[in-house]
Design an enzyme around this catalytic site. Structure first.
Site, PDB file in Angstrom:
ATOM      1  N   TYR A 193      11.193 -30.895 -24.251  1.00  0.00           N
ATOM      2  CA  TYR A 193      12.190 -29.855 -24.020  1.00  0.00           C
ATOM      3  C   TYR A 193      11.546 -28.472 -23.905  1.00  0.00           C
ATOM      4  O   TYR A 193      12.005 -27.618 -23.159  1.00  0.00           O
ATOM      5  CB  TYR A 193      13.206 -29.804 -25.167  1.00  0.00           C
ATOM      6  CG  TYR A 193      14.394 -30.719 -24.997  1.00  0.00           C
ATOM      7  CD1 TYR A 193      14.226 -32.088 -24.836  1.00  0.00           C
ATOM      8  CD2 TYR A 193      15.682 -30.212 -25.011  1.00  0.00           C
ATOM      9  CE1 TYR A 193      15.321 -32.926 -24.696  1.00  0.00           C
ATOM     10  CE2 TYR A 193      16.782 -31.041 -24.875  1.00  0.00           C
ATOM     11  CZ  TYR A 193      16.589 -32.398 -24.711  1.00  0.00           C
ATOM     12  OH  TYR A 193      17.674 -33.208 -24.584  1.00  0.00           O
TER      13      TYR A 193
ATOM     14  N   LYS B  54       7.010 -44.265 -28.489  1.00  0.00           N
ATOM     15  CA  LYS B  54       6.597 -45.051 -27.316  1.00  0.00           C
ATOM     16  C   LYS B  54       5.075 -45.082 -27.349  1.00  0.00           C
ATOM     17  O   LYS B  54       4.387 -44.637 -26.426  1.00  0.00           O
ATOM     18  CB  LYS B  54       7.147 -44.399 -26.033  1.00  0.00           C
ATOM     19  CG  LYS B  54       6.974 -45.216 -24.769  1.00  0.00           C
ATOM     20  CD  LYS B  54       7.864 -46.439 -24.704  1.00  0.00           C
ATOM     21  CE  LYS B  54       7.548 -47.260 -23.458  1.00  0.00           C
ATOM     22  NZ  LYS B  54       8.276 -48.558 -23.429  1.00  0.00           N
TER      23      LYS B  54
ATOM     24  N   ASP C  78      12.514 -48.196 -26.330  1.00  0.00           N
ATOM     25  CA  ASP C  78      13.330 -49.113 -25.518  1.00  0.00           C
ATOM     26  C   ASP C  78      13.916 -50.216 -26.389  1.00  0.00           C
ATOM     27  O   ASP C  78      15.093 -50.572 -26.283  1.00  0.00           O
ATOM     28  CB  ASP C  78      12.526 -49.669 -24.325  1.00  0.00           C
ATOM     29  CG  ASP C  78      11.147 -50.184 -24.700  1.00  0.00           C
ATOM     30  OD1 ASP C  78      10.711 -50.000 -25.859  1.00  0.00           O
ATOM     31  OD2 ASP C  78      10.491 -50.790 -23.826  1.00  0.00           O
TER      32      ASP C  78
ATOM     33  N   ASP D 253      17.755 -37.337 -28.332  1.00  0.00           N
ATOM     34  CA  ASP D 253      18.906 -36.934 -27.516  1.00  0.00           C
ATOM     35  C   ASP D 253      19.619 -38.186 -27.019  1.00  0.00           C
ATOM     36  O   ASP D 253      20.840 -38.317 -27.119  1.00  0.00           O
ATOM     37  CB  ASP D 253      18.410 -36.087 -26.337  1.00  0.00           C
ATOM     38  CG  ASP D 253      19.545 -35.680 -25.412  1.00  0.00           C
ATOM     39  OD1 ASP D 253      20.607 -35.281 -25.920  1.00  0.00           O
ATOM     40  OD2 ASP D 253      19.369 -35.776 -24.176  1.00  0.00           O
TER      41      ASP D 253
ATOM     42  N   ASP E 128      23.195 -40.230 -28.625  1.00  0.00           N
ATOM     43  CA  ASP E 128      24.391 -40.465 -27.806  1.00  0.00           C
ATOM     44  C   ASP E 128      24.778 -41.940 -27.833  1.00  0.00           C
ATOM     45  O   ASP E 128      25.961 -42.283 -27.878  1.00  0.00           O
ATOM     46  CB  ASP E 128      24.160 -40.034 -26.349  1.00  0.00           C
ATOM     47  CG  ASP E 128      24.689 -38.624 -26.081  1.00  0.00           C
ATOM     48  OD1 ASP E 128      24.853 -37.855 -27.051  1.00  0.00           O
ATOM     49  OD2 ASP E 128      24.930 -38.293 -24.907  1.00  0.00           O
TER      50      ASP E 128
HETATM   51  C1  IPM Z   1      22.603 -32.357 -27.248  1.00  0.00           C
HETATM   52  C2  IPM Z   1      22.797 -31.950 -25.828  1.00  0.00           C
HETATM   53  C3  IPM Z   1      21.753 -30.876 -25.476  1.00  0.00           C
HETATM   54  C4  IPM Z   1      20.399 -31.516 -25.662  1.00  0.00           C
HETATM   55  C5  IPM Z   1      21.897 -30.277 -24.082  1.00  0.00           C
HETATM   56  C6  IPM Z   1      23.290 -29.773 -23.837  1.00  0.00           C
HETATM   57  C7  IPM Z   1      20.891 -29.217 -23.843  1.00  0.00           C
HETATM   58  O1  IPM Z   1      22.727 -33.049 -24.984  1.00  0.00           O
HETATM   59  O2  IPM Z   1      22.749 -31.508 -28.142  1.00  0.00           O
HETATM   60  O3  IPM Z   1      22.305 -33.529 -27.482  1.00  0.00           O
HETATM   61  O4  IPM Z   1      19.882 -32.175 -24.748  1.00  0.00           O
HETATM   62  O5  IPM Z   1      19.825 -31.377 -26.740  1.00  0.00           O
HETATM   63 MG    MG Z   2      22.569 -34.899 -25.983  1.00  0.00          MG
END
Ligand code: IPM
Ligand code: MG
Length: 370
Positions: free
Chosen positions: A147, A197, A229, A253, A257
Site C-alpha cells: 500500500y 506467501k 491462498d 484487506d 472482507d
Molecule cells: C479497507 C478498505 C481500504 C483498504 C480502501 C478503501 C483504501 O478496503 O479498509 O479495507 O484497502 O484498506
Molecule cells: Mg478492504
C-alpha cells in the site's frame, strides 16, 4: 470527580451519519451509567468534506487537528457514487482513510469476524459446518507493505506503459504487528495463524522468520503458518477452527472482507486501527469504524444496522479510553438485543419478518439492555 475523555467524531457519508447518531446515544447512556464524560469534536470527512470544500479535500486540516487533540477517533464511513469520478487522490477512501492511517501511524488493524450462533442463517457458509457460529480476529498490518511501499508509479519502458508497486517490510514493522497479534491471542484462545506467501515473496520469508522469533516470547500461544491462498480456502471451509489470524496489509484487506462476508452481515462488525501505546499506559491512540462502509444504497432510509458502529464505540472505550466496564456493557447489550430477536434487514430471514426493526428501534433495544 468524573473522568473526561476527548474524542473526534467523523461520521462521513452514506449511512455514516445515521448510525453515528445512534452510536452516540449509546455512548451517552454508558457515560451516565459509568460516570465519565466525553468531549466530542465533530468534524467533516470524506465526501461530506469534499462537498464543503468545493472538492478541495476529503480530509480538511481542521479534521486532522481535531483528531490530533483527541484520545481516539470515532469514524463512520466514507465514499459514494457522487465522488467516484473525482481524481483518485482526493476520492474519499484514498484521500481520507489512507492518509489518516499514515498520519497517526495506525499500524494495527483489528477486524473481528464474528458469526453469533443465533445468526448462522445469515452466513453463506453451509450451516452444518458452523453449528455454533464462529469468532475469528483478523490482525492486519495497516501502514506498510504494498500500500505504501516505494517506488510506486507508472512510466514508459521499451515502448509500453508499465506500472509498479513495492511490497516491502522492515523487520521492526513485522515484529510490532506480530506482538499485537500474540497479545490478542493470549487474551482469547491462544492460537495464532500467521498468513504469508513465503513460497513466493521475499517479504513473506522475512515475515515468517520474524513470526517464529517473536513466538518465543509467547510460549503459551500455538503458532501455525498458512499460505494466503490456502488461508482463503480454509476460512470458508472451517472458519470455526480459527482464533486469531495475523497478516500483512494487502492479504489482510482481502481476507478480512472474506471473513466479513462469511460472518453474515457487515452491519455487525466493528474494527479498530491502533497506533502506538500512550506513554506509561496500556491504552492506544486509535480510530474505530464499522467494517461495512457507507452503503449508499440504503442511506437515509433508517434501516441500516447500527450495531457495527455501536460496537466500534465499545472498542474505542476499551482500547483508547480505558473504560472497560462500559465497553463490556455495550457488547453484552448488543448480544442481548440479538438474542431477544431484534433484527435489522441485513440479518433478518423470512421467518423473522415480525421482529424486523430499523436503526432507531435496534438502538432502543440495546439501550433497554443497558
Ligand atoms: C479497507 C478498505 C481500504 C483498504 C480502501 C478503501 C483504501 O478496503 O479498509 O479495507 O484497502 O484498506
Ligand atoms: Mg478492504
Amino acid at each position: 470527580m468524573s473522568r473526561t475523555h476527548r474524542i473526534a467524531v467523523l461520521a462521513g457519508d452514506g449511512i455514516g451519519p445515521e448510525v453515528m447518531t445512534d452510536a452516540l446515544r449509546v455512548l451517552d447512556a454508558v457515560e451516565a451509567k459509568f460516570d465519565f464524560t466525553t468531549e466530542r469534536n465533530v468534524q467533516l470527512v470524506g465526501g461530506a468534506a469534499l462537498d464543503a470544500t468545493n472538492n478541495e479535500t476529503p480530509l480538511p486540516a481542521e479534521t486532522i487537528s481535531a483528531c490530533e487533540n483527541s484520545d481516539g477517533i470515532l469514524f463512520g464511513s466514507v465514499g459514494g457514487p457522487k465522488w467516484e469520478t473525482l481524481p483518485p487522490d482526493i476520492q474519499p477512501e484514498r484521500g481520507a482513510l489512507l492518509p489518516l492511517r499514515k498520519h497517526f501511524g495506525l499500524f494495527a488493524n483489528l477486524r473481528p469476524g464474528v458469526c453469533m450462533p443465533s445468526l448462522t442463517h445469515a452466513s453463506p457458509v453451509k450451516n452444518e459446518l458452523i453449528p455454533n457460529g464462529f469468532d475469528v480476529l483478523c490482525v492486519r498490518e495497516l501502514t506498510g507493505g504494498v500500500y505504501f511501499g516505494s517506488p510506486k508509479g507508472r512510466e514508459e519502458r521499451d515502448g509500453e506503459t508499465v506500472a509498479f508497486d513495492t511490497m516491502i517490510y522492515k523487520r521492526s514493522e513485522i515484529d510490532r504487528i506480530l506482538r499485537v497479534a500474540f497479545t490478542a491471542a493470549m487474551g482469547r484462545g491462544k492460537r495464532l495463524v500467521s498468513v504469508d506467501k513465503a513460497n513466493v515473496l521475499a517479504s513473506s520469508v522475512l515475515w515468517r522468520e520474524v513470526a517464529i522469533e517473536v513466538a518465543k516470547d509467547y510460549p503459551e500461544v500455538e503458532l501455525e503458518h498458512l499460505y494466503v491462498d490456502n488461508a482463503a480456502m480454509q476460512l470458508c471451509r472451517r472458519p470455526d477452527s480459527f482464533d486469531v489470524l495475523v497478516t500483512e496489509n494487502l492479504f489482510g484487506d482481502i481476507l478480512s472482507d472474506e471473513m466479513a462476508m462469511i460472518s453474515g452481515s457487515l452491519g455487525m462488525l466493528p474494527s479498530a486501527s491502533l497506533g502506538g501505546q500512550k506513554e506509561g499506559s496500556d491504552l492506544y491512540f486509535g480510530m474505530y469504524e464499522p467494517s461495512g462502509g457507507s452503503a449508499p444504497d440504503i442511506a437515509g432510509q433508517g434501516i441500516a444496522n447500527p450495531i457495527a458502529q455501536i460496537l466500534s464505540v465499545a472498542m474505542l472505550l476499551r482500547f483508547s479510553l480505558g473504560e472497560t466496564d462500559a465497553a463490556k456493557a455495550i457488547e453484552a447489550a448488543a448480544s442481548a438485543a440479538i438474542d431477544k430477536g431484534f433484527r435489522t434487514g441485513d440479518i433478518a430471514t423470512g421467518a423473522d419478518a415480525e421482529k424486523k426493526v430499523g436503526t432507531t428501534e435496534m438502538t432502543d433495544a440495546i439501550l433497554a439492555g443497558l
